[in-house]
Design an enzyme around this catalytic site. Structure first.
Site, PDB file in Angstrom:
ATOM      1  N   LYS A   1       0.842  -1.206   0.000  1.00  9.38           N
ATOM      2  CA  LYS A   1       0.000   0.000   0.000  1.00  9.38           C
ATOM      3  C   LYS A   1       0.874   1.252   0.000  1.00  9.38           C
ATOM      4  CE  LYS A   1      -1.600   1.608   4.088  1.00  9.38           C
ATOM      5  NZ  LYS A   1      -1.222   3.008   4.293  1.00  9.38           N
ATOM      6  N   ASN A   2       1.873   1.274   0.891  1.00 16.06           N
ATOM      7  CA  ASN A   2       2.675   2.492   1.025  1.00 16.06           C
ATOM      8  C   ASN A   2       3.563   2.752  -0.188  1.00 16.06           C
ATOM      9  OD1 ASN A   2       1.507   2.943   3.448  1.00 16.06           O
ATOM     10  ND2 ASN A   2       3.323   2.544   4.705  1.00 16.06           N
TER      11      ASN A   2
ATOM     12  N   CYS B   1      -3.549  12.776  13.543  1.00 16.18           N
ATOM     13  CA  CYS B   1      -4.319  11.536  13.452  1.00 16.18           C
ATOM     14  C   CYS B   1      -4.073  10.747  14.722  1.00 16.18           C
ATOM     15  CB  CYS B   1      -3.952  10.747  12.209  1.00 16.18           C
ATOM     16  SG  CYS B   1      -2.336  10.030  12.305  1.00 16.18           S
TER      17      CYS B   1
ATOM     18  N   ARG C   1       1.681  14.705  13.267  1.00 10.87           N
ATOM     19  CA  ARG C   1       2.052  14.471  11.870  1.00 10.87           C
ATOM     20  C   ARG C   1       1.986  15.706  10.963  1.00 10.87           C
ATOM     21  NH1 ARG C   1      -0.200   8.678  10.027  1.00 10.87           N
ATOM     22  NH2 ARG C   1       1.623   8.759   8.672  1.00 10.87           N
TER      23      ARG C   1
ATOM     24  N   ASP D   1       5.687   0.667  11.877  1.00 11.83           N
ATOM     25  CA  ASP D   1       4.462   0.013  11.412  1.00 11.83           C
ATOM     26  C   ASP D   1       4.372  -1.457  11.836  1.00 11.83           C
ATOM     27  OD1 ASP D   1       3.588   2.339  10.315  1.00 11.83           O
ATOM     28  OD2 ASP D   1       3.947   1.795   8.225  1.00 11.83           O
TER      29      ASP D   1
ATOM     30  N   ARG E   1      -8.106  -0.620   5.274  1.00 15.02           N
ATOM     31  CA  ARG E   1      -7.219   0.350   4.610  1.00 15.02           C
ATOM     32  C   ARG E   1      -5.911  -0.306   4.181  1.00 15.02           C
ATOM     33  NH1 ARG E   1      -5.298   4.320   8.276  1.00 15.02           N
ATOM     34  NH2 ARG E   1      -4.046   4.693   6.461  1.00 15.02           N
TER      35      ARG E   1
HETATM   36  C1  UD1 Z   1       4.955   6.902   6.227  1.00 16.60           C
HETATM   37  C2  UD1 Z   1       4.045   5.703   6.137  1.00 16.60           C
HETATM   38  C3  UD1 Z   1       3.632   5.225   7.525  1.00 16.60           C
HETATM   39  C4  UD1 Z   1       4.877   4.983   8.379  1.00 16.60           C
HETATM   40  C5  UD1 Z   1       5.803   6.200   8.363  1.00 16.60           C
HETATM   41  C6  UD1 Z   1       7.121   5.959   9.078  1.00 16.60           C
HETATM   42  C7  UD1 Z   1       2.850   5.981   4.051  1.00 16.60           C
HETATM   43  C8  UD1 Z   1       1.583   6.316   3.363  1.00 16.60           C
HETATM   44  N1  UD1 Z   1       2.868   6.062   5.390  1.00 16.60           N
HETATM   45  O1  UD1 Z   1       4.193   7.939   6.849  1.00 16.60           O
HETATM   46  O2  UD1 Z   1       2.889   4.025   7.393  1.00 16.60           O
HETATM   47  O3  UD1 Z   1       4.478   4.729   9.712  1.00 16.60           O
HETATM   48  O4  UD1 Z   1       6.103   6.571   6.997  1.00 16.60           O
HETATM   49  O5  UD1 Z   1       7.776   4.873   8.523  1.00 16.60           O
HETATM   50  O6  UD1 Z   1       3.825   5.604   3.433  1.00 16.60           O
HETATM   51  N2  UD1 Z   1       7.369  14.711  10.246  1.00 16.60           N
HETATM   52  C9  UD1 Z   1       7.435  16.067  10.532  1.00 16.60           C
HETATM   53  N3  UD1 Z   1       7.270  16.950   9.506  1.00 16.60           N
HETATM   54  C10 UD1 Z   1       7.033  16.557   8.220  1.00 16.60           C
HETATM   55  C11 UD1 Z   1       6.965  15.171   7.936  1.00 16.60           C
HETATM   56  C12 UD1 Z   1       7.146  14.264   8.985  1.00 16.60           C
HETATM   57  O7  UD1 Z   1       7.647  16.470  11.684  1.00 16.60           O
HETATM   58  O8  UD1 Z   1       6.885  17.405   7.341  1.00 16.60           O
HETATM   59  C13 UD1 Z   1       7.539  13.729  11.356  1.00 16.60           C
HETATM   60  C14 UD1 Z   1       6.262  12.906  11.582  1.00 16.60           C
HETATM   61  O9  UD1 Z   1       5.330  13.583  12.413  1.00 16.60           O
HETATM   62  C15 UD1 Z   1       6.829  11.653  12.206  1.00 16.60           C
HETATM   63  C16 UD1 Z   1       8.184  11.484  11.497  1.00 16.60           C
HETATM   64  O10 UD1 Z   1       8.497  12.756  10.940  1.00 16.60           O
HETATM   65  O11 UD1 Z   1       7.058  11.860  13.581  1.00 16.60           O
HETATM   66  C17 UD1 Z   1       8.202  10.457  10.380  1.00 16.60           C
HETATM   67  O12 UD1 Z   1       7.121  10.732   9.505  1.00 16.60           O
HETATM   68  P1  UD1 Z   1       7.131  10.336   7.951  1.00 16.60           P
HETATM   69  O13 UD1 Z   1       8.325   9.489   7.669  1.00 16.60           O
HETATM   70  O14 UD1 Z   1       6.928  11.559   7.150  1.00 16.60           O
HETATM   71  O15 UD1 Z   1       5.826   9.428   7.867  1.00 16.60           O
HETATM   72  P2  UD1 Z   1       4.713   9.446   6.762  1.00 16.60           P
HETATM   73  O16 UD1 Z   1       5.311   9.668   5.426  1.00 16.60           O
HETATM   74  O17 UD1 Z   1       3.585  10.307   7.207  1.00 16.60           O
END
Ligand code: UD1
Length: 432
Positions: A22-23, A124, A129, A314, A407
């Protein structure tokens, strides 16, 4: 709302076919927006998140066709996406609210059309996030960004230009978004401290197949030379390492033996190491994994989540559930998200012994028995932890709010029933 009913106690044995990730699929679908040609994706899982993303693309003006083909003896969904010219440049609230990953339209639309409006994703269940890294990186590439009425409005009238980014967090989402944006930017973009999750390598290779110039794949420094345009491609989504890891735990927790066909052991090195240290026997092949816990006494282990190739957040909830059936105490530390122990109070209702400290770590003590109960799914992976606990609990477990599971786990009940689980979906209609 549908529920799952599980009667625990069955040892799971047999074969499970792992679906496409999915990701990985979500950013690949959005990458199709970068070209006016047709992009065909194979090995797409049938999940509600994919359905939501397809609806979003359709509302942007993408023509989507789908068909099913038999691959390796299993029906596999193939989707093709054609966005000759987007008819809308807005990702509305209702789409983003349902699925945060809608933010993957940001980079492609801004790069191709120089304008995009995205409903700003809120927090969420697992944390706040933010998407500040995505936005500040796009600003550095020349985008003007403002937040108005809950929307991010991003424009780059002269197009994006390459920039040198050093991410303060190796964010998966920001790496994918900036990687996609940079393919059509003028000049060179460098992303330092890029996330290295396999889904990003999958995206980068697809972009290359569309004509992008990217080097440093699977390393923390990605270099992208912008090109004028990208062309169509036929590309395969990699198999889902989190689904594979989840079913590996299902084998371990029931002390069963499951072969995970189409799994990629290479993408699961840390979880496999932990399982082995606990006492599970694992046989790796290039495209499959045999997880054998028959007759095993498992020992608890400490786990700390980390960026890839560290232990994936995850799989934290699923491994926490496994520790409940292992000997001794285990310390589970969550470092990626600030609120990712929502499964704990539900597991406690089933007889678990867990102490959570400041939302950051949990001491899990092995218990003699878990007991079936009514529990509530809170997020996707936490929900699977409840399924795992239900599989070994004495008596009946009813899991509510299973739309979370839909999902991210394709044909969950079918796959588990195929290896011997007593699990059924109780449709909302059946209750009326
Ligand atoms: C993706 C995955 C999710 C997984 C996560 C970490 C998808 C659709 N989702 O989520 O399943 O749990 O990677 O492996 O692929 N952060 C910030 N600012 C930003 C972006 C991120 O502070 O602009 C923080 C987030 O709040 C979190 C950390 O960075 O604490 C990691 O987040 P990120 O790697 O971006 O996760 P997602 O891409 O949302």
């Amino acid at each position: 709302m549908d529920k799952l009913r599980i009667r625990g106690g069955n040892k799971l044995c047999g074969t499970i076919h792992i679906s496409g990730s999915k990701n990985a699929a979500l950013p690949l679908i959005c990458a199709s927006l970068l070209t006016q040609d047709r992009v065909t994706l194979t090995n797409i899982p049938e999940l509600s998140d994919i359905h939501s993303m397809n609806l979003l693309l359709e509302q942007l003006g993408t023509n989507i066709e789908s068909r099913t083909e038999v691959v390796d003896g299993k029906p596999s969904k193939i989707y093709s996406y054609l966005t000759t010219k987007p008819s809308s440049l807005q990702a509305p609230y209702d789409y983003v609210r349902k699925m945060r990953a809608s933010y993957y339209v940001l980079g492609p639309l801004l790069a191709r059309e120089h304008y995009v409006e995205l409903s700003l994703p809120g927090g969420c269940a697992i944390g706040s996030r933010p998407i500040d890294i995505h936005l500040s990186a796009l600003e550095k590439m020349g985008a003007q960004i403002e937040i108005r009425n809950g929307y991010v409005i991003a424009q780059a009238p002269k197009g994006l230009t390459g920039a040198h980014h050093i991410f303060n967090i190796a964010s998966v989402g920001a790496t994918c978004n900036i990687l996609m944006a940079a393919t059509l930017a003028q000049g060179t973009t460098i992303i330092e401290n890029a996330a290295m999750e396999p889904e990003i390598g999958n995206l980068a290779k697809m972009l290359i197949s569309m004509g992008a110039k990217i080097s440093g794949i699977d390393t923390p420094i990605l270099t992208i030379e912008g090109v004028k345009e990208l062309h169509g491609s036929i590309y395969k989504v990699i198999s889902d390492r989190i689904e594979a890891g989840s079913y590996a735990v299902a084998a371990a927790i029931t002390r069963g033996k499951i072969e995970l066909l189409n799994a990629l052991p290479n993408t699961l090195k840390t979880p496999i190491r932990i399982l082995r240290e606990m006492g599970v026997k694992i046989m790796e092949q290039e495209h499959s994994l045999i997880v054998d816990a028959e007759g095993c006494r498992l020992e608890g282990k400490d786990i700390m989540t980390d960026y890839y190739p560290g232990f994936p957040t995850d799989l934290q909830a699923q491994f926490l559930a496994l520790m409940l059936t292992s000997e001794g105490a285990s310390m589970i530390t969550e470092t990626i998200f600030e609120n990712r122990f929502m499964h704990v109070p539900e597991l406690m209702r089933m007889g678990a012994n867990i102490n959570v400290h400041k939302h950051a770590s949990a001491i899990v003590r092995g218990v003699k028995k878990l007991y079936g109960a009514q529990v509530m799914a809170t997020d996707l992976r936490a929900s699977f932890a409840l399924v795992l606990a239900g599989l070994v609990a004495e008596g009946e477990t009813i899991i509510n709010r299973i739309y979370h599971l839909d999902r991210g786990y394709e044909k969950l009940e079918e796959k588990l029933r195929g290896v011997g689980a007593d699990i059924i979906r109780i449709k909302n209609d059946d209750l009326e």
